[in-house]
Design a protein around this motif. Structure first.
Motif, mmCIF file in Angstrom:
data_model
loop_
_atom_site.group_PDB
_atom_site.id
_atom_site.type_symbol
_atom_site.label_atom_id
_atom_site.label_comp_id
_atom_site.label_asym_id
_atom_site.label_seq_id
_atom_site.Cartn_x
_atom_site.Cartn_y
_atom_site.Cartn_z
ATOM 1 N N SER A 198 0.823 -1.219 0.000
ATOM 2 C CA SER A 198 0.000 0.000 0.000
ATOM 3 C C SER A 198 0.855 1.266 0.000
ATOM 4 O O SER A 198 0.351 2.365 -0.223
ATOM 5 C CB SER A 198 -0.924 0.004 1.216
ATOM 6 N N GLU A 199 2.153 1.130 0.279
ATOM 7 C CA GLU A 199 3.048 2.291 0.295
ATOM 8 C C GLU A 199 3.730 2.527 -1.053
ATOM 9 O O GLU A 199 4.585 3.402 -1.182
ATOM 10 C CB GLU A 199 4.080 2.134 1.430
ATOM 11 N N ILE A 200 3.380 1.733 -2.049
ATOM 12 C CA ILE A 200 3.941 1.893 -3.392
ATOM 13 C C ILE A 200 2.954 2.691 -4.234
ATOM 14 O O ILE A 200 1.793 2.308 -4.359
ATOM 15 C CB ILE A 200 4.164 0.507 -4.044
ATOM 16 N N SER A 201 3.435 3.778 -4.801
ATOM 17 C CA SER A 201 2.534 4.679 -5.515
ATOM 18 C C SER A 201 2.774 4.601 -7.019
ATOM 19 O O SER A 201 3.900 4.787 -7.503
ATOM 20 C CB SER A 201 2.785 6.105 -4.998
ATOM 21 N N ALA A 202 1.701 4.330 -7.760
ATOM 22 C CA ALA A 202 1.806 4.269 -9.228
ATOM 23 C C ALA A 202 2.294 5.605 -9.773
ATOM 24 O O ALA A 202 3.123 5.653 -10.691
ATOM 25 C CB ALA A 202 0.450 3.914 -9.828
ATOM 26 N N SER A 203 1.797 6.704 -9.208
ATOM 27 C CA SER A 203 2.147 8.004 -9.783
ATOM 28 C C SER A 203 3.636 8.303 -9.594
ATOM 29 O O SER A 203 4.242 8.980 -10.414
ATOM 30 C CB SER A 203 1.284 9.110 -9.171
ATOM 31 N N TYR A 204 4.237 7.767 -8.529
ATOM 32 C CA TYR A 204 5.670 7.978 -8.331
ATOM 33 C C TYR A 204 6.478 7.139 -9.325
ATOM 34 O O TYR A 204 7.407 7.643 -9.973
ATOM 35 C CB TYR A 204 6.055 7.630 -6.890
ATOM 36 N N ILE A 205 6.103 5.878 -9.457
ATOM 37 C CA ILE A 205 6.853 4.982 -10.343
ATOM 38 C C ILE A 205 6.785 5.455 -11.801
ATOM 39 O O ILE A 205 7.765 5.354 -12.547
ATOM 40 C CB ILE A 205 6.361 3.537 -10.150
ATOM 41 N N LYS A 206 5.654 5.978 -12.183
ATOM 42 C CA LYS A 206 5.489 6.508 -13.549
ATOM 43 C C LYS A 206 6.489 7.595 -13.887
ATOM 44 O O LYS A 206 6.722 7.884 -15.066
ATOM 45 C CB LYS A 206 4.102 7.151 -13.677
ATOM 46 N N GLN A 207 7.040 8.258 -12.868
ATOM 47 C CA GLN A 207 7.961 9.360 -13.127
ATOM 48 C C GLN A 207 9.371 8.903 -13.466
ATOM 49 O O GLN A 207 10.254 9.720 -13.706
ATOM 50 C CB GLN A 207 8.012 10.290 -11.913
ATOM 51 N N ALA A 208 9.601 7.568 -13.464
ATOM 52 C CA ALA A 208 10.956 7.067 -13.723
ATOM 53 C C ALA A 208 11.084 6.512 -15.131
ATOM 54 O O ALA A 208 10.131 6.012 -15.710
ATOM 55 C CB ALA A 208 11.281 5.966 -12.713
ATOM 56 N N LYS A 209 12.302 6.570 -15.640
ATOM 57 C CA LYS A 209 12.613 5.831 -16.861
ATOM 58 C C LYS A 209 12.842 4.360 -16.539
ATOM 59 O O LYS A 209 12.494 3.488 -17.321
ATOM 60 C CB LYS A 209 13.874 6.415 -17.518
ATOM 61 N N ALA A 253 5.510 -2.974 -7.370
ATOM 62 C CA ALA A 253 6.246 -1.927 -8.090
ATOM 63 C C ALA A 253 6.599 -2.402 -9.500
ATOM 64 O O ALA A 253 6.477 -1.635 -10.470
ATOM 65 C CB ALA A 253 7.510 -1.545 -7.307
ATOM 66 N N VAL A 254 7.007 -3.668 -9.629
ATOM 67 C CA VAL A 254 7.323 -4.207 -10.956
ATOM 68 C C VAL A 254 6.065 -4.237 -11.820
ATOM 69 O O VAL A 254 6.094 -3.843 -12.998
ATOM 70 C CB VAL A 254 7.932 -5.624 -10.826
ATOM 71 N N GLN A 255 4.938 -4.689 -11.242
ATOM 72 C CA GLN A 255 3.683 -4.714 -12.004
ATOM 73 C C GLN A 255 3.313 -3.314 -12.494
ATOM 74 O O GLN A 255 2.929 -3.130 -13.653
ATOM 75 C CB GLN A 255 2.550 -5.301 -11.135
ATOM 76 N N LEU A 256 3.454 -2.316 -11.607
ATOM 77 C CA LEU A 256 3.121 -0.941 -11.987
ATOM 78 C C LEU A 256 4.080 -0.413 -13.049
ATOM 79 O O LEU A 256 3.664 0.299 -13.973
ATOM 80 C CB LEU A 256 3.151 -0.028 -10.756
ATOM 81 N N ALA A 257 5.357 -0.745 -12.924
ATOM 82 C CA ALA A 257 6.330 -0.309 -13.935
ATOM 83 C C ALA A 257 5.953 -0.893 -15.296
ATOM 84 O O ALA A 257 5.890 -0.175 -16.301
ATOM 85 C CB ALA A 257 7.742 -0.739 -13.523
ATOM 86 N N ARG A 258 5.658 -2.179 -15.324
ATOM 87 C CA ARG A 258 5.296 -2.833 -16.583
ATOM 88 C C ARG A 258 4.045 -2.216 -17.210
ATOM 89 O O ARG A 258 4.006 -1.952 -18.420
ATOM 90 C CB ARG A 258 5.072 -4.348 -16.367
ATOM 91 N N GLU A 259 3.041 -1.977 -16.366
ATOM 92 C CA GLU A 259 1.799 -1.401 -16.895
ATOM 93 C C GLU A 259 2.000 0.006 -17.443
ATOM 94 O O GLU A 259 1.227 0.465 -18.280
ATOM 95 C CB GLU A 259 0.735 -1.311 -15.785
ATOM 96 N N ASN A 260 3.028 0.704 -16.950
ATOM 97 C CA ASN A 260 3.214 2.104 -17.304
ATOM 98 C C ASN A 260 4.430 2.344 -18.191
ATOM 99 O O ASN A 260 4.889 3.480 -18.311
ATOM 100 C CB ASN A 260 3.309 2.951 -16.026
ATOM 101 N N GLY A 261 4.957 1.297 -18.768
ATOM 102 C CA GLY A 261 6.043 1.472 -19.729
ATOM 103 C C GLY A 261 7.359 1.922 -19.107
ATOM 104 O O GLY A 261 8.198 2.510 -19.790
ATOM 105 N N VAL A 262 7.545 1.652 -17.813
ATOM 106 C CA VAL A 262 8.817 1.973 -17.158
ATOM 107 C C VAL A 262 9.709 0.733 -17.251
ATOM 108 O O VAL A 262 9.258 -0.373 -16.946
ATOM 109 C CB VAL A 262 8.568 2.360 -15.678
ATOM 110 N N PHE A 263 10.958 0.908 -17.686
ATOM 111 C CA PHE A 263 11.876 -0.230 -17.737
ATOM 112 C C PHE A 263 12.127 -0.770 -16.328
ATOM 113 O O PHE A 263 12.101 -0.020 -15.349
ATOM 114 C CB PHE A 263 13.227 0.185 -18.352
#
Lengths: 323, 323, 323, 323
Positions: B128-139, B160-170
């Motif tokens: 619950s402490e992992i934020s999609a909006s934060y992860i989206k800000q990374a390459k 975090a890995v699931q969110l990165a994958r969904e949002n095109g973050v490597f």
């Protein structure tokens, strides 16, 4: 998706997860405080499904951990008497017990369960106890969501899915959400997503998919998201509204329910899954398979137990035909 | 794979996992029993990598859980002073502590670490402490293997890995195997496989890949198996034998090591990963990126700390050029 | 009460409980965030008392559990070098660590400790590791309250007291209340009462007696209640107000404190107890023994460590004489 | 020892400890695997004793922790219907369950119990939940040994004994040794000794005293050792050989057993203790009290339950008279 493509496989279905004891109220239509006698049955979603498909004529195996005690012995011999292969059943050596479910049947609408799930044996299945050579012998591996609720059973279940995928064994995932063993809803969502993305067939209620997605979803979003991954058949159940099946190629199927005199609601999901999978193995079309699921559920909710009450194919077919 | 494809991203790298305290022997070339004074540094693989890439000029963020105490404060302000964004750093409110690593430096060949990792704050990062909006800000999201060792940090990392994958973050996965926090090797294998299959870049030693595969593997099998999934760049390190990089399109690259006067072996992996990733962000070719990794590792093992000693780009380039 | 009545006894005092590592700020008069170097000392109340009385010339033994690691080795050899018998020291084989205490010295009035006490070895001393034949060799068994904070150390300490009582060995109980290891104040009160009722000598601060009694008490009620049981000498400390001793036969003694340039407040209690007990073994009168305690505390708080700083008898006597 | 000396007391006996559910085989003389139906009864040694003395006419209260569920409700109302005061019964709010005991009755000689005791509510009674004002209302506090097996119930029981002692309430200690909840035999010995030394009346089997003493003891050593402390009446039971009572003033009493058609052996100890204490409250002599105990045990072992089967005084007296 032809579930019978591997004609050499020794088992149609290997189910993985918990086998428990149900203690069903002998005197019902009253609060449990006033029930003085309880009948003993095998319970637990994946055990019930293995029992259900065996009674329908499929060849089933079961992977799970049970204690070295009288309840464990009862479960093992009950399943063996139905022809289920228990060579993948592991005995717990740490004194852990089987889970218990005392059922309270106040009325058809007011049923509840008093669960004993503290440190139960089934959640201590270890990944080292999962054998690739055993899983290879199945056409389909059935994973029940509760097996993912705690380590090490969680890793055992994920490893089984990994081995099934590597060896061309189909994977069916019955979401089977039971809140009492999970730490948080976020944790459930993480593991449900992980396994649903790797399964060929996913079966659950709308509420269970909402849990997986962490939000109130709609059916189309759910299937669209799953079809991006490995899944090719998704069943979403809507209680008394019936159920839908979606296929990767865009087909949607729908089925209603079969009215019956409901005694209790327990066991509906397990009997549904058993008969639905049975029909797929019989190479029925998906619409017919949904009817098998609904009819089987209808039969089980009118009877006293979840496992003993699993119907014969002829009973299901009679009910479908009678409609 | 162009790591800079998302030109809008606020951060080059967000690293997720543990930030700890290293207590390095002030008096060395002796057993720790005879070391009477210890110097304090920030430590922990993903923290070191965030520090390493920041010192090289990348824009980094850090996700992790640290205590509300003096050691937690020190870590936070040290990283902020280097320009690392700590808005994804969560404070533990349950009295848990940061992990500690007392280093023993008997000789360049005989180093060991006395770890304090009992109930450490970093392993209590919640999904619950992992934020999609934060992860989206990374390459790129960097996951360190130790974050997978226990719940709930494990679920936070997977989410975090699931969110990165969904949002095109490597996603880069540094295997970073530390046996002391894992329950069993089978458990490690399950989670290493799960995350490695979803990562774009995987970095580890041959021993770490063996742990993931549950057997003594060979490099070709390892990369063949990973390239069936999502990965497109795999680095396998062989200690003093140098390292190899493999790409999905079949290229293989190789690099040796840069000789130096070794003080201790700690920190080699983190400095390697920092400089290798930095070079990729600089759009160097892979062969050059391997050289950056090797040169950076060579510089750090000759110095007293793992984090403070992370080199500037000019130091790395001087060493590469000098060869 | 003649502590020397058993002239055959091999040890004056056997202390039971924790031996830890203190990591004392090298750079002080600042917050710990700005302290970059720490010095290593043996710590832990009963270890400090064993060290204190040994330096004063008594023959001491120590019962406790320490890890099989570099910190454990250091503690053992440090104590042996002072002549303390460590044959009752047990090595932990489960990978547990010694407790750590990082000291923060902002000013003489603002000192705090950052404790690492998670699953520490000392709290895993087992009752089966307590030997009657060893305890019989002492004139006095010293129990530190923290040993009672968790099982199985709790049962080991109680068993040691039971064995001391059965074998005519005096029991001294240093309340040594450290809130971080206790579950609740009620739990502390239960065990403090149990052991205080069986001890011959009880030493604590007014606050610690309040904890034992579960209320703000007064000194007279405290000693009246204890003298109903086994106790015959009770010391109550009042910080900068000095301390009092009460005997079962109704005598009351009082001592002030010795002014000094305070560096930090740690270690005052342990040095007090060491010198007070030493004086009793020297068959000084109780009033003089209180002075020994106060003088020793005064010396230790002016120095950097708690254990290394334990004074010689001549230093204490010089300070008392100088007054 | 006149148990009735406090004529103002509201309760003859307050029993402290576990209240559980027994699930007794409806179909017996067979292994439990073949028992398909179970009857529900209240169980647990101190609950059975409270029930036993209430049915004999004493005024009883009960201190214990039960869950906020259907089994908890059943226990509470069953005890209240017998006139037992349950104002000292605390409801668990953490989802813990009551302990369960499935009985297996293969033959009168081969009985066993399958216990569910994992994280049960009764072991979570907190010392803060013990009220001095409630305990003061009793003539006698009965402690069952199992309450000492784990924290925090352990501290709650010890605190109750401390409060009873301070307030002139007699303490009876029924050793009631159940190995499954204890960590080690040494731990059992420590707490059994502690409480037995503070009790007025101690009741146990020879095996239980051996556990307390950590060796095969003899009766004379046992009573000699206990009489050095607070105890004034010690009962030692020898199964089919009958039982002995010893008083501090040196008297020894002996009683045989009453032959009956034994159905199962469960419940013998609880019915013995109930009737023995009842007879003491009736101011019978000790020899007669032993007969009451034996007769009551004989009646209970011939019946199906342990609690429901507790006899009326007239049944006991008829059996004694008939001899």
């Amino acid at each position: 998706m032809n579930l019978n493509k591997n004609k050499e496989a020794k088992f149609d279905i290997i189910a993985l997860g918990r086998a428990c004891i149900d203690l069903n109220a002998v005197e019902y239509n009253r609060p449990m405080e006033e029930t003085m006698t309880f009948s003993k049955y095998v319970g637990g979603s994946p055990a019930n499904i293995a029992i259900g498909v065996s009674k329908l004529g499929l060849k089933a195996g079961f992977i799970g951990k049970i204690p070295e005690d009288q309840h464990g012995n009862f479960i093992k011999s009950y399943m063996e008497n139905l022809g289920i292969d228990t060579s993948g059943m592991v005995r717990d050596t740490e004194g852990r017990k089987v889970g218990l479910a005392f059922t309270e049947i106040k009325s058809p609408d007011e049923c509840s369960i008093l669960m004993y799930r503290e440190n139960v044996a089934d959640l201590y299945l270890e990944p080292s106890e999962i054998s690739a050579s055993y899983i290879k012998q199945a056409k389909l591996l059935l994973i029940s969501g509760t097996a993912l609720a705690q380590s090490p059973s969680r890793e055992a279940a994920i490893k089984a899915v990994q081995l099934a995928r590597e060896n061309g064994v189909f994977v069916a995932f019955e979401l089977d959400y039971r809140p009492y063993t999970w730490h948080s809803e976020e944790e459930t969502a993480v593991y449900y997503s992980l396994v649903a993305e790797q399964a060929d067939i996913v079966i659950g209620t709308r509420d269970e998919y909402d849990m997986m997605e962490g939000k109130k979803g709609d059916n189309e979003q759910t299937v669209e998201s799953l079809f991006k991954h490995h899944a090719s058949l998704v069943v979403i159940k809507h209680g008394s509204e019936g159920s839908n099946a979606y296929t990767k190629n865009g087909q949607i199927y729908q089925a209603g329910i079969y009215k019956t005199k409901v005694l209790k609601t327990f066991g509906a999901g397990d009997s549904y899954a058993s008969a639905f999978l049975y029909a797929l193995f019989q190479e029925k079309d998906i619409e017919t398979a949904l009817k098998y699921g609904s009819a089987s559920a209808s039969i089980v909710v009118s009877k006293h137990s979840s496992s003993d009450a699993m119907p014969q194919a002829s009973e299901i077919e009679a009910l479908i035909g009678a409609k």
